[in-house]
Design an enzyme around this catalytic site. Sequence first.
Site, PDB file in Angstrom:
ATOM      1  N   ARG A  73      24.938  89.279   7.071  1.00 12.79           N
ATOM      2  CA  ARG A  73      25.944  89.045   8.108  1.00 12.79           C
ATOM      3  C   ARG A  73      25.847  87.581   8.509  1.00 12.79           C
ATOM      4  O   ARG A  73      24.792  87.101   8.925  1.00 12.79           O
ATOM      5  CB  ARG A  73      25.708  89.969   9.311  1.00 12.79           C
ATOM      6  CG  ARG A  73      26.733  89.843  10.445  1.00 12.79           C
ATOM      7  CD  ARG A  73      26.484  90.948  11.464  1.00 12.79           C
ATOM      8  NE  ARG A  73      27.397  90.926  12.595  1.00 12.79           N
ATOM      9  CZ  ARG A  73      27.074  90.514  13.829  1.00 12.79           C
ATOM     10  NH1 ARG A  73      25.838  90.073  14.074  1.00 12.79           N
ATOM     11  NH2 ARG A  73      27.954  90.550  14.809  1.00 12.79           N
TER      12      ARG A  73
ATOM     13  N   ASN B 180      31.756  88.944  17.596  1.00 10.13           N
ATOM     14  CA  ASN B 180      30.425  89.396  18.009  1.00 10.13           C
ATOM     15  C   ASN B 180      30.396  89.782  19.484  1.00 10.13           C
ATOM     16  O   ASN B 180      30.910  89.052  20.337  1.00 10.13           O
ATOM     17  CB  ASN B 180      29.409  88.269  17.770  1.00 10.13           C
ATOM     18  CG  ASN B 180      27.992  88.694  18.091  1.00 10.13           C
ATOM     19  OD1 ASN B 180      27.406  89.531  17.412  1.00 10.13           O
ATOM     20  ND2 ASN B 180      27.421  88.107  19.148  1.00 10.13           N
ATOM     21  N   GLU B 181      29.835  90.948  19.772  1.00  6.97           N
ATOM     22  CA  GLU B 181      29.575  91.402  21.147  1.00  6.97           C
ATOM     23  C   GLU B 181      30.703  90.987  22.092  1.00  6.97           C
ATOM     24  O   GLU B 181      30.504  90.196  23.020  1.00  6.97           O
ATOM     25  CB  GLU B 181      28.221  90.859  21.620  1.00  6.97           C
ATOM     26  CG  GLU B 181      27.082  91.328  20.720  1.00  6.97           C
ATOM     27  CD  GLU B 181      25.705  90.811  21.134  1.00  6.97           C
ATOM     28  OE1 GLU B 181      25.621  90.074  22.131  1.00  6.97           O
ATOM     29  OE2 GLU B 181      24.721  91.159  20.452  1.00  6.97           O
TER      30      GLU B 181
ATOM     31  N   HIS C  43      24.796  97.258  18.482  1.00  9.86           N
ATOM     32  CA  HIS C  43      23.598  96.438  18.437  1.00  9.86           C
ATOM     33  C   HIS C  43      22.518  97.150  19.250  1.00  9.86           C
ATOM     34  O   HIS C  43      22.748  97.531  20.401  1.00  9.86           O
ATOM     35  CB  HIS C  43      23.875  95.042  19.005  1.00  9.86           C
ATOM     36  CG  HIS C  43      24.843  94.266  18.167  1.00  9.86           C
ATOM     37  ND1 HIS C  43      25.255  92.988  18.499  1.00  9.86           N
ATOM     38  CD2 HIS C  43      25.466  94.566  16.997  1.00  9.86           C
ATOM     39  CE1 HIS C  43      26.097  92.558  17.572  1.00  9.86           C
ATOM     40  NE2 HIS C  43      26.241  93.505  16.659  1.00  9.86           N
TER      41      HIS C  43
ATOM     42  N   TYR D  37      19.040  97.032  20.984  1.00 11.71           N
ATOM     43  CA  TYR D  37      17.910  96.294  21.553  1.00 11.71           C
ATOM     44  C   TYR D  37      17.280  97.175  22.636  1.00 11.71           C
ATOM     45  O   TYR D  37      16.991  98.339  22.404  1.00 11.71           O
ATOM     46  CB  TYR D  37      18.368  94.924  22.059  1.00 11.71           C
ATOM     47  CG  TYR D  37      18.790  93.988  20.934  1.00 11.71           C
ATOM     48  CD1 TYR D  37      17.829  93.360  20.129  1.00 11.71           C
ATOM     49  CD2 TYR D  37      20.129  93.743  20.669  1.00 11.71           C
ATOM     50  CE1 TYR D  37      18.201  92.504  19.096  1.00 11.71           C
ATOM     51  CE2 TYR D  37      20.507  92.890  19.636  1.00 11.71           C
ATOM     52  CZ  TYR D  37      19.541  92.279  18.854  1.00 11.71           C
ATOM     53  OH  TYR D  37      19.911  91.443  17.827  1.00 11.71           O
TER      54      TYR D  37
ATOM     55  N   GLU E 292      23.098  94.716  14.554  1.00 10.85           N
ATOM     56  CA  GLU E 292      21.952  93.915  14.954  1.00 10.85           C
ATOM     57  C   GLU E 292      20.899  94.858  15.529  1.00 10.85           C
ATOM     58  O   GLU E 292      21.231  95.852  16.181  1.00 10.85           O
ATOM     59  CB  GLU E 292      22.293  92.883  16.033  1.00 10.85           C
ATOM     60  CG  GLU E 292      23.152  91.733  15.611  1.00 10.85           C
ATOM     61  CD  GLU E 292      23.328  90.714  16.750  1.00 10.85           C
ATOM     62  OE1 GLU E 292      22.494  90.711  17.693  1.00 10.85           O
ATOM     63  OE2 GLU E 292      24.296  89.947  16.708  1.00 10.85           O
TER      64      GLU E 292
ATOM     65  N   TRP F 264      18.431  91.374  13.084  1.00 10.09           N
ATOM     66  CA  TRP F 264      18.581  90.031  13.652  1.00 10.09           C
ATOM     67  C   TRP F 264      17.200  89.401  13.745  1.00 10.09           C
ATOM     68  O   TRP F 264      16.325  89.946  14.379  1.00 10.09           O
ATOM     69  CB  TRP F 264      19.209  90.099  15.039  1.00 10.09           C
ATOM     70  CG  TRP F 264      19.485  88.721  15.563  1.00 10.09           C
ATOM     71  CD1 TRP F 264      18.603  87.870  16.176  1.00 10.09           C
ATOM     72  CD2 TRP F 264      20.727  88.012  15.470  1.00 10.09           C
ATOM     73  NE1 TRP F 264      19.200  86.679  16.481  1.00 10.09           N
ATOM     74  CE2 TRP F 264      20.506  86.727  16.049  1.00 10.09           C
ATOM     75  CE3 TRP F 264      21.981  88.311  14.941  1.00 10.09           C
ATOM     76  CZ2 TRP F 264      21.517  85.764  16.129  1.00 10.09           C
ATOM     77  CZ3 TRP F 264      22.976  87.357  15.027  1.00 10.09           C
ATOM     78  CH2 TRP F 264      22.738  86.097  15.618  1.00 10.09           C
TER      79      TRP F 264
END
Length: 344
Positions: free
Chosen positions: A82, A159-160, A226, A228, A255, A284
């Site tokens: 990516r 992105n995001e 993503h 996290y 990610e 990531w």
Amino acid sequence: MRKRLAALVTAFLATAATFGVTAAPPARAEAPPGFHISDGRLLDADGHDFVMRGVNQAHAWYRSSTPRALQDIRALGANTVRIVLGTGDRWAADDAADVAAVVAQCKENRLVCVLEAHDTTGFGEQAGAVSLDRAADYWISVASAIRGQEKYVVLNIGNEPYGNTGYGSWAADTSAAVNKLRAAGFHNTLMVDAPNWGQDWSFTMRDNAGSVFAADPERNTLFSVHMYGVFDTAAEVNDYLNRFADAKLPLVVGEFGDRHTDGDPDEDAIMSATRQLGVGYLGWSWSGNGQDVAYLDMATDFDASRLTAWGQRIFQGPDGIQETAREAGVHGTAPSAARPVTAG
């Protein structure tokens, strides 16, 4: 990459059992010319299942590192990369010539290329972030580098695209951006990121994915979450991934890391669950993270001989890239005998 998450895990858990992903509508009769979605799965141009196994490369900030990084990422076993690009709004623009060069380098290294516009990161909360509509304009400006590459390129629109405010318009804005790109002649699989800095703690993407998929006239939209600090338990990871699988809606973990300032993601659960469900993941990131998140570097100073603990984990550990990656059929590998991508 900038994560601005407050104490949101409580809200995540409180609403986890309330809503579910809406089921996907039938795919359109005629498949697009390259990667496409069928029955909730990402298929290559030959109609064979493809599961992304790869990492993110911060091209927009380290352009000169990309050619060698792609060689090293491929040699370590990845089948996908990516690529972070700038639209010219927050970061210097990657023009059509640069994008074409990156796509050519991905193809040379037998990597599926996911291109993403990073300037949308945290829109509505992050100063200077731009809208998905603006990101669509950027893609149209570099269309000559992307059209005709549908077998090799997945287009991650932005992105995001929202932080933790204003994300209620995510579904409408995402659908509008998808349709703007379709009207401009893009037939690539389009990847769309979740709001809430990508982590979808509000379940906005989860609960609206079916309608966004249906709004794409080509039924060729891939969703990306993503993972996290919000995803710090196996229960949270499995619940989120399984809801998409049950609804037959395509999902990738675009990610994730092994730790983060907003909490400690359960990378073992992420990698195990994605393997069991056949869901792609893209860690990531290869190298070059800022000082506050330098622990997310997989290779120290872009040196593949100096893998960090995170780099060793994602490439060489259980459910890791070397153990689970299969080369895309678009690069000439017979799907019935698709070989593992091994280091060396």
